[in-house]
Design a protein around this motif. Structure first.
Motif, PDB file in Angstrom:
ATOM      1  N   THR A 197      14.410 -11.478   7.188  1.00 36.04           N
ATOM      2  CA  THR A 197      14.636 -10.610   6.024  1.00 36.04           C
ATOM      3  C   THR A 197      14.013  -9.233   6.175  1.00 36.04           C
ATOM      4  N   CYS A 198      13.116  -9.053   7.179  1.00 36.12           N
ATOM      5  CA  CYS A 198      12.396  -7.777   7.279  1.00 36.12           C
ATOM      6  C   CYS A 198      12.235  -7.338   8.731  1.00 36.12           C
ATOM      7  N   PHE A 199      12.170  -6.023   8.892  1.00 32.19           N
ATOM      8  CA  PHE A 199      11.857  -5.400  10.168  1.00 32.19           C
ATOM      9  C   PHE A 199      10.433  -4.857  10.068  1.00 32.19           C
ATOM     10  N   PHE A 200       9.579  -5.148  11.046  1.00 30.55           N
ATOM     11  CA  PHE A 200       8.165  -4.784  10.996  1.00 30.55           C
ATOM     12  C   PHE A 200       7.825  -3.814  12.131  1.00 30.55           C
ATOM     13  N   ALA A 201       7.126  -2.735  11.776  1.00 33.52           N
ATOM     14  CA  ALA A 201       6.552  -1.835  12.780  1.00 33.52           C
ATOM     15  C   ALA A 201       5.058  -1.721  12.483  1.00 33.52           C
ATOM     16  N   MET A 202       4.208  -2.064  13.452  1.00 37.89           N
ATOM     17  CA  MET A 202       2.773  -2.116  13.194  1.00 37.89           C
ATOM     18  C   MET A 202       2.159  -0.711  13.197  1.00 37.89           C
ATOM     19  N   ILE A 203       1.402  -0.428  12.158  1.00 40.85           N
ATOM     20  CA  ILE A 203       0.691   0.855  12.066  1.00 40.85           C
ATOM     21  C   ILE A 203      -0.676   0.740  12.719  1.00 40.85           C
ATOM     22  N   GLU A 204      -1.416  -0.308  12.376  1.00 39.42           N
ATOM     23  CA  GLU A 204      -2.705  -0.555  13.018  1.00 39.42           C
ATOM     24  C   GLU A 204      -3.050  -2.025  12.856  1.00 39.42           C
TER      25      GLU A 204
ATOM     26  N   MET B 260       0.850  -1.187   0.000  1.00 37.41           N
ATOM     27  CA  MET B 260       0.000   0.000   0.000  1.00 37.41           C
ATOM     28  C   MET B 260       0.892   1.246   0.000  1.00 37.41           C
ATOM     29  N   PRO B 261       0.327   2.423  -0.305  1.00 37.33           N
ATOM     30  CA  PRO B 261       1.131   3.646  -0.308  1.00 37.33           C
ATOM     31  C   PRO B 261       1.717   3.922   1.073  1.00 37.33           C
ATOM     32  N   CYS B 262       2.935   4.467   1.086  1.00 36.47           N
ATOM     33  CA  CYS B 262       3.615   4.800   2.329  1.00 36.47           C
ATOM     34  C   CYS B 262       3.553   6.308   2.526  1.00 36.47           C
ATOM     35  N   SER B 263       3.035   6.735   3.655  1.00 41.24           N
ATOM     36  CA  SER B 263       2.910   8.159   3.964  1.00 41.24           C
ATOM     37  C   SER B 263       3.912   8.536   5.040  1.00 41.24           C
ATOM     38  N   PRO B 264       4.893   9.414   4.732  1.00 37.11           N
ATOM     39  CA  PRO B 264       5.835   9.851   5.766  1.00 37.11           C
ATOM     40  C   PRO B 264       5.128  10.408   6.994  1.00 37.11           C
ATOM     41  N   GLN B 265       4.037  11.101   6.770  1.00 36.64           N
ATOM     42  CA  GLN B 265       3.324  11.673   7.910  1.00 36.64           C
ATOM     43  C   GLN B 265       2.749  10.577   8.805  1.00 36.64           C
ATOM     44  N   GLU B 266       2.231   9.498   8.191  1.00 38.68           N
ATOM     45  CA  GLU B 266       1.651   8.430   8.990  1.00 38.68           C
ATOM     46  C   GLU B 266       2.710   7.688   9.793  1.00 38.68           C
ATOM     47  N   ILE B 267       3.832   7.373   9.152  1.00 32.22           N
ATOM     48  CA  ILE B 267       4.837   6.608   9.901  1.00 32.22           C
ATOM     49  C   ILE B 267       5.530   7.478  10.948  1.00 32.22           C
ATOM     50  N   SER B 268       5.462   8.796  10.794  1.00 32.79           N
ATOM     51  CA  SER B 268       6.049   9.665  11.818  1.00 32.79           C
ATOM     52  C   SER B 268       5.241   9.612  13.112  1.00 32.79           C
ATOM     53  N   SER B 269       4.010   9.100  13.032  1.00 34.95           N
ATOM     54  CA  SER B 269       3.187   8.989  14.242  1.00 34.95           C
ATOM     55  C   SER B 269       3.596   7.791  15.100  1.00 34.95           C
ATOM     56  N   LEU B 270       4.417   6.900  14.542  1.00 33.00           N
ATOM     57  CA  LEU B 270       4.882   5.738  15.299  1.00 33.00           C
ATOM     58  C   LEU B 270       6.045   6.170  16.197  1.00 33.00           C
ATOM     59  N   PHE B 271       6.058   5.695  17.439  1.00 34.45           N
ATOM     60  CA  PHE B 271       7.026   6.220  18.416  1.00 34.45           C
ATOM     61  C   PHE B 271       8.477   5.966  17.999  1.00 34.45           C
ATOM     62  N   LEU B 272       8.719   4.948  17.167  1.00 36.20           N
ATOM     63  CA  LEU B 272      10.089   4.708  16.716  1.00 36.20           C
ATOM     64  C   LEU B 272      10.609   5.838  15.825  1.00 36.20           C
ATOM     65  N   PHE B 273       9.718   6.466  15.088  1.00 40.04           N
ATOM     66  CA  PHE B 273      10.144   7.400  14.054  1.00 40.04           C
ATOM     67  C   PHE B 273       9.743   8.859  14.347  1.00 40.04           C
ATOM     68  N   GLU B 274       9.149   9.137  15.491  1.00 36.89           N
ATOM     69  CA  GLU B 274       8.590  10.471  15.724  1.00 36.89           C
ATOM     70  C   GLU B 274       9.653  11.564  15.831  1.00 36.89           C
ATOM     71  N   LYS B 275      10.909  11.207  16.094  1.00 39.60           N
ATOM     72  CA  LYS B 275      11.961  12.211  16.218  1.00 39.60           C
ATOM     73  C   LYS B 275      12.753  12.400  14.917  1.00 39.60           C
ATOM     74  N   LEU B 276      12.388  11.688  13.855  1.00 39.08           N
ATOM     75  CA  LEU B 276      13.157  11.759  12.614  1.00 39.08           C
ATOM     76  C   LEU B 276      12.811  13.020  11.825  1.00 39.08           C
ATOM     77  N   ALA B 277      13.799  13.478  11.040  1.00 33.44           N
ATOM     78  CA  ALA B 277      13.617  14.646  10.170  1.00 33.44           C
ATOM     79  C   ALA B 277      12.792  14.250   8.949  1.00 33.44           C
ATOM     80  N   PRO B 278      12.152  15.251   8.277  1.00 31.90           N
ATOM     81  CA  PRO B 278      11.330  14.937   7.096  1.00 31.90           C
ATOM     82  C   PRO B 278      12.087  14.160   6.038  1.00 31.90           C
ATOM     83  N   GLU B 279      13.374  14.510   5.785  1.00 30.70           N
ATOM     84  CA  GLU B 279      14.117  13.790   4.757  1.00 30.70           C
ATOM     85  C   GLU B 279      14.377  12.341   5.171  1.00 30.70           C
TER      86      GLU B 279
END
Length: 488
Positions: A52-59, A6-25
């Motif tokens: 082979t993969c690292f998984f972070a659950m969105i919902e 499915m499409p990946c939204s930077p804004q959506e994954i930024s809501s996950l606590f692992l990635f909330e401190k990352l810069a837009p780039e």
């Protein structure tokens, strides 16, 4: 199992606590190199497959499980957004076997942000170099510490066993030395008595009968019955009176030896009839030396057999001459461990064996199972002897749903409910300072669960504490990878 991309939204994954401190780039790079996948209810990956993969659950809802024997045991079930699993140690590269350490499934349609393991490793090293070094140090340092402390625990157990084994070996060895010294004296006296008899006015027939009686007496010693103290006392009195009545000096000193050898008045009557009254005292004296030498040789045989059994038990316990992974009889392992620990168990603790001898052998690492038995027996004995020093240790084996059950039950005070859930934690101990490392049960758990794919459980009440070890009968892959921190 693959999901629907499915499409990946930077804004959506930024809501996950692992990635909330990352810069837009950085978020943009994650979306460009990773992907969002939708998984329908069912498995996502299986334990032991290449990671082979690292998984972070969105919902959604995720369930993590570990395989224990033939069962999948649920470890975590959660619907919290941001939980992660999979190739979490990819940044360690080939230095660690990169496989999934659990199985993951979803119970409803679930979306994950998925990052290939090599990309995850690259991004971790590039973005968080100091964190990677710290994590590497923590991971390998923890492994080294566990290995060193595990070795220390084994050495402590070995030291305790060595002290007990030395004590157990010393008793029969000292008995054999004493018996050998006494035997030398008795043989010398027998030679002297034989010379006296040979110089007497005895016919060839009388001497032949005397030698025959000696042989039959030696045979009788080997078959001597076990008498109660009262029976032995009555027989000693009867023999002493008979010897005194027939002119044998110090008959009361000879009687106990004859009774121990299984001789009675009827036997002495046969001797008197065979050799005649004139040489009866000399014949009795010679037979007394014969009896004493036979008893001493029996004592030496018993002592050396005991030493041999202890050495065999030590070999069985250490498995020095066996393959590390093989099919083994749990009863042989239990018996060797109990024998090795007999000095520590002591006489006030009664050991009861309830073995199901029909059990088939189990595929195992026998030396390591012996370490488990040692830890569980030692804990049981310490619990019982902490109060009055007495108790009963029951070791039971049985078949339990295609698994072999080994149960250790003690009559100690039990485990307090508030600490029951902590007893398998590393470094947790209830023993006094200096008497326990707090690693015995942790090591036992790792050996049973990680190496043998079995289970170890505890049930406890005052006067009835039971540790139950269940081992599968079907061989597994010899050693599963060490469990790691699973974040979910």
């Amino acid at each position: 199992m693959s999901g629907q991309v499915m499409p990946c939204s930077p804004q959506e994954i930024s809501s996950l606590f692992l990635f909330e401190k990352l810069a837009p780039e950085q978020l943009g790079r994650l979306c460009s190199q990773g992907r969002v996948e939708l998984f329908e209810p069912g498995p996502v990956y299986a334990e032991g497959e290449p990671a082979t993969c690292f998984f972070a659950m969105i919902e959604g809802t995720v369930v993590l499980s570990r395989r224990v024997g033939t069962d999948d045991v649920e470890v975590t079930r959660t619907s919290q957004a941001g939980v992660y699993a999979g190739a979490m140690q990819a940044y360690l590269g080939d230095r660690v076997r990169q496989v999934y350490n659990n199985s993951m499934r979803v119970t409803r349609p679930t979306r994950f942000f998925v990052l290939p393991s090599d990309t995850f490793a690259e991004i971790m090293s590039e973005w968080f170099p100091m964190a990677v070094h710290l994590l590497e140090g923590l991971f390998f340092g923890s492994k080294s510490m566990q290995a060193a402390i595990g070795q220390r625990e084994r050495l402590l157990a070995l030291g305790s066993l060595s002290a007990g084994l030395t004590h157990e070996l010393n008793n029969p060895a000292a008995a054999a030395v004493r018996a050998t010294s006494t035997l030398r004296e008795r043989v010398a006296k027998m030679r002297h008595k034989l010379g006296v008899i040979a110089e007497g006015p005895f016919s060839r027939d009388v001497l032949a009968r005397l030698v025959e009686i000696q042989e039959r007496t030696a045979e009788r010693v080997a078959k001597a019955p076990s008498l109660s103290p009262l029976e032995a006392s009555d027989r000693e009195d009867a023999l002493g009176d008979w010897l005194e009545d027939h002119g044998v000096d110090h008959g009361w000193q000879i009687a106990p030896t004859f009774v121990q050898a299984g001789l009675d008045v009827d036997w002495l009557e046969q001797v008197a009839a065979a050799v005649g009254e004139e040489i009866l005292p000399g014949a009795v004296g010679w037979l007394n030396y014969t009896v004493e030498t036979e008893l001493l040789m029996t004592e030496i045989e018993d002592s050396t057999t005991r030493i041999s059994n202890l050495v065999d038990a030590a070999k069985q316990y250490s498995q020095l001459d066996r393959a590390p992974y093989r099919v083994a009889d749990v009863h042989e392992l239990l018996d060797s461990t109990l024998l090795m620990l007999s000095g520590k168990i002591g006489r006030r603790v009664k050991v009861v064996k309830e073995y199901d001898r029909t059990l088939p052998p189990v595929p195992a690492y026998p030396a390591e199972l012996n370490q488990v038995w040692t830890n569980l027996i030692d804990n049981a004995v310490c619990a019982m002897t902490a109060d009055d020093g007495a108790g009963t240790l029951t070791v039971r084996t049985a078949l339990d749903h295609e698994r072999v059950l080994v149960e250790f039950r003690d009559t100690g005070p039990g485990i307090a409910p508030e600490i029951k859930d902590r007893i398998f934690d590393p470094f947790f101990t209830t023993k006094p300072v200096g008497q326990g490392t707090g690693l015995g049960l942790d090591i036992s758990w790792r050996i049973v669960v990680n190496k043998h794919h079995g289970t170890i459980e505890v049930e406890s009440a005052p006067g009835d504490t039971r540790f139950r070890v269940l081992l599968p009968l079907t061989p597994e892959t010899p050693e599963s990878p060490e469990s790691s921190e699973e974040a979910a």
